[in-house]
Design a protein around this motif. Structure first.
Motif, short mmCIF file in Angstrom:
data_model
loop_
_atom_site.label_atom_id
_atom_site.label_comp_id
_atom_site.label_asym_id
_atom_site.label_seq_id
_atom_site.Cartn_x
_atom_site.Cartn_y
_atom_site.Cartn_z
N GLY A 99 0.80 -1.21 0.00
CA GLY A 99 0.00 0.00 0.00
C GLY A 99 0.83 1.26 0.00
O GLY A 99 0.36 2.33 -0.38
N LYS A 100 2.05 1.16 0.43
CA LYS A 100 2.87 2.36 0.58
C LYS A 100 3.22 3.02 -0.75
O LYS A 100 3.72 4.13 -0.75
N GLU B 179 -0.06 9.82 -1.80
CA GLU B 179 -0.85 10.45 -0.74
C GLU B 179 -0.69 11.96 -0.78
O GLU B 179 0.39 12.47 -1.04
N ARG C 83 -5.65 9.38 -0.87
CA ARG C 83 -4.76 8.39 -1.47
C ARG C 83 -5.35 8.01 -2.82
O ARG C 83 -6.52 7.64 -2.88
N ALA D 194 -8.98 9.03 2.34
CA ALA D 194 -8.62 7.79 3.05
C ALA D 194 -8.54 7.98 4.55
O ALA D 194 -8.71 7.02 5.31
N LYS D 195 -8.27 9.19 5.01
CA LYS D 195 -8.01 9.35 6.44
C LYS D 195 -8.35 10.78 6.88
O LYS D 195 -8.03 11.74 6.19
N LEU E 271 -15.10 11.65 11.82
CA LEU E 271 -14.34 10.50 11.30
C LEU E 271 -15.17 9.69 10.30
O LEU E 271 -14.64 9.15 9.33
N VAL F 103 -15.42 9.66 6.11
CA VAL F 103 -14.70 8.85 5.13
C VAL F 103 -15.67 7.95 4.37
O VAL F 103 -15.52 7.71 3.18
N TRP G 245 -21.24 3.71 8.68
CA TRP G 245 -20.32 3.40 9.77
C TRP G 245 -21.00 3.58 11.12
O TRP G 245 -20.93 2.73 11.99
N ILE H 43 -14.98 4.53 15.91
CA ILE H 43 -14.94 4.94 14.50
C ILE H 43 -13.51 5.28 14.08
O ILE H 43 -13.08 4.99 12.96
N ALA H 44 -12.74 5.89 14.99
CA ALA H 44 -11.34 6.23 14.68
C ALA H 44 -10.55 4.96 14.41
O ALA H 44 -9.74 4.89 13.46
N LYS I 82 -11.70 2.05 13.43
CA LYS I 82 -12.17 1.48 12.16
C LYS I 82 -11.47 2.14 10.98
O LYS I 82 -11.00 1.47 10.06
N MET I 83 -11.40 3.48 11.03
CA MET I 83 -10.81 4.22 9.92
C MET I 83 -9.30 3.97 9.84
O MET I 83 -8.78 3.58 8.79
N GLN I 84 -8.61 4.17 10.96
CA GLN I 84 -7.16 4.07 10.99
C GLN I 84 -6.68 2.70 10.51
O GLN I 84 -5.72 2.58 9.77
N TYR J 184 -9.06 2.32 3.27
CA TYR J 184 -8.94 3.61 3.93
C TYR J 184 -7.99 3.48 5.12
O TYR J 184 -7.51 2.40 5.43
N GLY J 185 -7.74 4.59 5.78
CA GLY J 185 -6.90 4.57 6.98
C GLY J 185 -5.42 4.72 6.67
O GLY J 185 -5.03 5.22 5.62
N ASP J 186 -4.63 4.28 7.62
CA ASP J 186 -3.17 4.41 7.54
C ASP J 186 -2.66 3.39 6.53
O ASP J 186 -2.88 2.19 6.70
N GLN J 187 -1.93 3.84 5.53
CA GLN J 187 -1.52 2.87 4.50
C GLN J 187 -0.42 1.95 4.98
O GLN J 187 -0.13 0.94 4.33
N ALA J 188 0.18 2.25 6.13
CA ALA J 188 1.18 1.33 6.68
C ALA J 188 0.54 0.13 7.38
O ALA J 188 1.21 -0.84 7.69
N LEU K 289 -4.55 6.13 17.82
CA LEU K 289 -5.51 7.15 17.38
C LEU K 289 -6.67 7.29 18.37
O LEU K 289 -7.18 8.39 18.58
#
Lengths: 789, 205
Positions: free
Chosen positions: A39-40, A44, A66, A71-72, A91, A94, A688, B21-22, B24-26, B127-131, B157
């Motif tokens: 994914g990296k 972004e 992204r 995405a965030k 939040l 998204v 959500w 929710i945070a 879930k997203m992250q 979605y979220g942190d791509q790492a 988060l």
């Protein structure tokens, strides 16, 4: 030890069903088997925006896109770090931005109004139709025949176009101003009843009374100030019929009979008076309490009988030193707070003396009967409010405010605050206390337009449009206003159907959309045609929006839609070319609080800059100078002499009072309450949040349910003479027996049948036409019966 | 080396579910799953209270992986896919996990989720942190204490976003850390202490 069973864990762990009715194509996930770090590679981008003001929270966001997708979202860092906040609704954007509820193209109605049948049309056809209808109404009936109605969630409510057309431009008439009608009259500062002190000042309070104020669910991002105050030693008392989260977290919860708030405030006033808990010096110096009421006409005694301004014709007081009448504003005057005198053969008495006399009837025992609160509890409440030190009387907008006597409650609360010296005091305050709305102000400049362009005065309060003759022919509707801003939806819909033309501008297909002739798909606040979006001032900072996404589907930003309508009407030259141009003009202001704040500086500072204002919390009236004619806190309302409410007197609720025979037919009081999972009508479609929050429910105490043979999950019909709706029944001890609750905001399509506004009370209190904001819609003064559908 | 942990002040928790929710997203958590959740003590309902009107009580308890020192999931895992890492977090090696779900049976907190089927994401992208690594069908996932953030020195988060400031994050091995101080001074409790799992998530009542 914590009592949590494994069953608790499992039950709570099972989130909503995954069956979302989505097509296979939408779910294609060809990338998800990639190795861990793949994914990296994606591109972004980070940009900043803020959340528009439907809940009032106005959080600033750091957004990561992204491959062009949102995405965030994370909280942005503010100069004042306490405000680096976000809540679940921010939040959840998204998902909501990509909601299947998005209106994707302009639409034209093909069925009946309210039926919800539409066909897609081009932007060219849509804009032409809107422009033609606006022009026709404007040329035939005048600008005031066009009503721009918008919700607080609309950040760019076509103010410029409305002004050019000299149209009516209205947000929420009859809503969120009930207490304000009673409070602002005294201060002369017309802020819809907002309390004087910022919530960061709560730490200086000793007693905080949250009255029909579910602060911890409706002002989520201000909740830290509640706990900071509590930890600093404030006693927090919650007065509410319902066991809300705020009730649960307060030091004390006082359950009160719905609609009896005024009786409780009046009893507190009586207790403060009879126990001499009042601050005589404060009252004599800063308020109209020593002014003299004439026995012949109940008016305040002035130097002469003319209606001249106060400077030339001052109010008179009885001077203690010279034992004579003197102008109240004479430098050496020592006004007597109490007493009765004879002036030219006319008896006069001080406002304070009249108050004492009027209050004699409002004993704690009398109030205990009406409020169903034990007398001793009322006595202790009044004592703690008066004697523990700086105290807050903080009302919400959903409780005492939504009753036909709310102006009297606000007036009585103002008197209570004045008696105890709590207005213009560190750690004090009376009024609507919902956090974020109160902070240091700054004046943005208006967009320059020729003098002849002015918004038309509101013809009448919007709630009267369905029943009184008026000039409105065209409605430009922004947000879910037809459902949310009127009681008695059946009657509202009939009126809307008489209009020549209705256009709705909204990103989502909410209930109000169904009543429209043309629907224009607005972008969400994340999507812009321009690098810069909207800008506003909140919480002592200026916040700016950058483009996060290109407009989705065929949507356009509110700014762009307004501009294109104006251009089509040949008025484009009056409009700003870009949002940034608009904000440059607004920031070009002589207000020193805005010095150095420019669009460019905002961009360089990640779209949030602090106003040039003092570091201390904002507190109004600290100098004890008020915006009233006398510059004092005016406690006696001459304009209500005819109504016998110049000083607040008890009044029965119009519908729910036990003496009303309708209570036999419809014995339950219906309350619609805002819930933390929604911002009014927004997020009702969030998938959500929908995983947590199951949907519309009619909540009822198990005792009332048993009497009606209802159980959890039953579909019930809620009805009265105005209408009916159906919802899912939920038994809960949180609800007071005799009351039922339905969270507000759900759209008709989410309900089993009908809409919760079909039953709500739209009867106005005639007295309130005299007050600053006109009559309040008494949503809470609603009787219903519930039966199994 | 560190022993990362968290203190949650239940007096401050308002049950707003912002953490849910945070998370879930992250962490790119799909529909129908949640690594963290907020329960109402003594009640099986969302926002439930205990008692009869007006004698009521409501306490919210946010629950996710407790990152136990004596983690039953680590012992139960037959392939060493679940382990304690050098920062004291309980982590799952998604490539090693064989999906036997012994760890889920062993966990007394019901903190783990199983990917029964292909994930349904709404919206339909990661979605979220791509790492954050992706998870495949047939493996177990759970709270990582936001490994991808905490490795960079950030807070998880859920801690950063908590609007009521109920959550504090830090190193339990450092006696001067805020978490250590809170545990000491406020008699912080652990969930199901009698199980001997020694959670690294503490709760203040």
């Amino acid at each position: 030890m914590m009592e949590i069973s494994r069953r608790n864990f499992i039950k709570a762990g099972a989130l909503g069903a995954t069956a979302l009715g989505l097509s296979g194509g939408l779910l294609a996930q060809d990338k998800w088997l990639r190795p861990v770090s793949a994914g990296k590679d994606a591109q972004e981008n980070v940009a900043f925006t803020y959340h528009p003001p439907n809940c009032g929270g106005r959080c600033s966001f750091k957004c990561t896109t992204r491959d062009g997708k949102l995405a965030k979202i994370e909280p942005n860092e503010w100069p004042d770090k306490r405000y680096s906040l976000i809540c679940l609704k921010g939040l959840a954007e998204v998902e909501r931005v990509y909601s299947l509820d998005r209106i994707q193209t302009p639409l034209k109605r093909v069925g009946e109004r309210g039926e919800g049948k539409f066909t897609p049309i081009s932007w060219e056809e849509a804009i032409t139709t809107v422009a033609d209808n606006l022009k026709k109404a404007h040329d035939t009936y005048g600008g005031s025949s066009i009503l721009f109605a918008y919700s607080t969630g609309i950040d760019h409510p076509f103010q410029i176009l409305a002004q050019i057309l000299c149209a009516q431009h209205v947000v929420e008439a009859g809503i969120d101003m009930g207490i304000g009608n009673g409070y602002d009259e005294a201060t002369g500062s017309y802020n819809v009843g907002l309390i004087s002190n910022e919530s960061t000042d709560w730490v200086n309070s000793k007693t905080i009374i949250l009255w029909g104020n579910n602060y911890l669910e409706t002002s989520i991002t201000d909740s830290q100030f509640f706990f900071n105050a509590k930890e600093a030693g404030a006693k927090i008392i919650c007065i509410d019929p319902i066991y809300t989260t705020t009730a649960a977290k307060s030091d004390q919860w006082i359950p009160i009979k719905p609609g009896s708030d005024l009786a409780l405030v009046l009893a507190m006033v009586s207790l403060v008076l009879e126990n001499n808990w009042y601050q005589g010096e404060y009252l004599a110096k800063n308020t109209s309490a020593p002014f003299l009421i004439r026995s012949d006409n109940q008016k305040l005694l002035r130097l002469n009988n003319s209606d001249e301004e106060v400077d030339n014709n001052p109010f008179l007081v009885w001077d203690e030193v010279t034992n004579s009448l003197q102008p109240y504003n004479d430098k050496n005057v020592h006004p007597k707070l109490e007493g009765e005198f004879t002036v030219d053969g006319i008896k006069v008495k001080t406002v304070f003396t009249a108050l004492k006399e009027n209050q004699r009837q409002y004993t704690p025992a009398w109030a205990a009967d009406l409020t169903e609160i034990p007398e001793q509890t009322i006595r202790i409440l009044a004592e703690e409010y008066a004697l523990r030190g700086p105290a807050i009387l903080g009302f919400g907008w959903g409780g005492a405010d939504k009753w036909g006597d709310s102006d009297l409650t606000g007036h009585a609360a103002t008197i209570l605050g004045a008696l105890t010296g709590n207005i213009g005091r560190i750690g004090g305050g009376v009024g609507i206390d919902t956090g974020h709305f109160v902070s240091w102000p700054a004046d943005l400049s208006p967009w320059p337009l020729p003098e002849e362009f002015q918004i038309a005065p509101r013809e009448m309060t919007t709630g009267d449009f369905p029943s009184k003759p008026n000039n409105v022919k065209v409605m430009v509707n922004m947000g879910n206003t037809i459902q949310q801003h009127f009681a008695n939806l059946g009657k509202t819909a009939k009126w809307v159907d008489t209009l020549d033309f209705v256009v709705t501008i909204d990103p989502f297909h909410s209930t109000s959309v169904d009543y429209s002739d043309i629907v224009l798909p607005a972008s969400t606040s994340f999507e812009w045609e321009y690098d810069i979006g909207n800008m506003l001032i909140s919480r002592n900072h200026v916040l700016l929006q950058q483009k996060i996404l290109e407009p989705l589907h065929q949507s356009k930003s509110d700014f762009q839609i307004e501009k294109e309508i104006a251009e089509k009407m040949g008025l484009g030259h009056y409009m700003p070319k870009t949002p940034a141009d608009y904000h440059r003009a607004r920031l070009d202001s002589p207000d020193p609080a805005l010095k150095g704040i420019t669009v460019e500086n905002l961009i360089a500072n990640n779209c949030v800059m602090r106003l040039n204002v003092p570091d201390e919390p904002y507190r109004q009236f600290m100098d004890q100078v008020y915006a009233t004619p006398s510059k004092k806190l005016e406690l006696y309302y001459e304009k209500l002499i005819e109504d016998k409410q110049a000083l607040p007197s008890y009044e029965k609720q119009q519908e729910t009072d036990p003496s009303n025979s309708l209570t036999k037919k419809y014995p339950l009081q219906f309350c619609q309450q805002r819930v933390k999972y929604l911002a009014h009508s927004q997020f009702a479609n969030s998938l959500w949040i929908g995983q947590l929050f199951p949907g519309p429910r009619l909540e009822i105490n198990p005792t009332d349910a048993k009497n009606r043979n209802l159980k959890d999950g039953d579909i019930v019909e809620v009805f009265n003479d105005r209408g009916k709706f159906r919802s899912t029944c939920k038994l809960t001890e949180i609800i007071r027996p005799g009351q039922v609750r339905h969270f507000e905001g759900w759209w008709s399509k989410h309900m089993s049948e009908g809409n919760f506004q079909n039953v709500t009370n739209d009867t106005f209190n005639p007295r309130q036409y005299k007050l600053a904001y006109g009559p309040v819609i008494p949503f809470n003064d609603t009787l219903v019966e519930v039966k199994k559908a | 080396m560190a022993r990362l942990g968290m203190v949650i002040d239940l007096k401050r928790c308002i049950g707003c579910n912002t953490c849910v929710i945070a998370c879930k997203m992250q962490n790119n958590v799909p529909m129908g799953m949640s690594w963290t959740r907020v329960i109402s003590e003594g009640s099986e309902e969302l926002d439930g209270a205990v008692g009869e009107y007006p004698f009521l009580n409501k306490t919210y308890i946010p629950i996710a992986c407790q990152h136990c020192e004596n983690a039953p999931c680590v012992k139960a895992c037959p392939v060493g896919a679940t382990s304690k890492d050098d920062k004291g977090r309980v982590v799952v090696d998604y490539d090693r996990c064989i999906g036997c779900r012994y760890c889920m049976a062993a966990c007394p907190y019901n903190a783990r989720m199983f990917n029964w089927q292909k994930a349904t994401r709404v919206p339909d992208f990661n979605y979220g942190d791509q790492a954050v690594p992706l998870r495949k069908v047939g493996i177990v996932e759970k709270c990582t204490m936001c490994k991808e953030r905490t490795d960079l020195g950030l807070e998880p988060l859920c801690v950063e976003v908590c609007p009521a400031k109920a959550r504090t994050f830090g190193d339990l091995d450092d006696p001067n850390s805020e978490v250590s101080r809170l545990i000491r001074e406020q008699n912080a409790e652990q969930l199901l202490k009698e199980k001997g799992t020694r959670p690294q998530i503490y709760y203040i009542r």
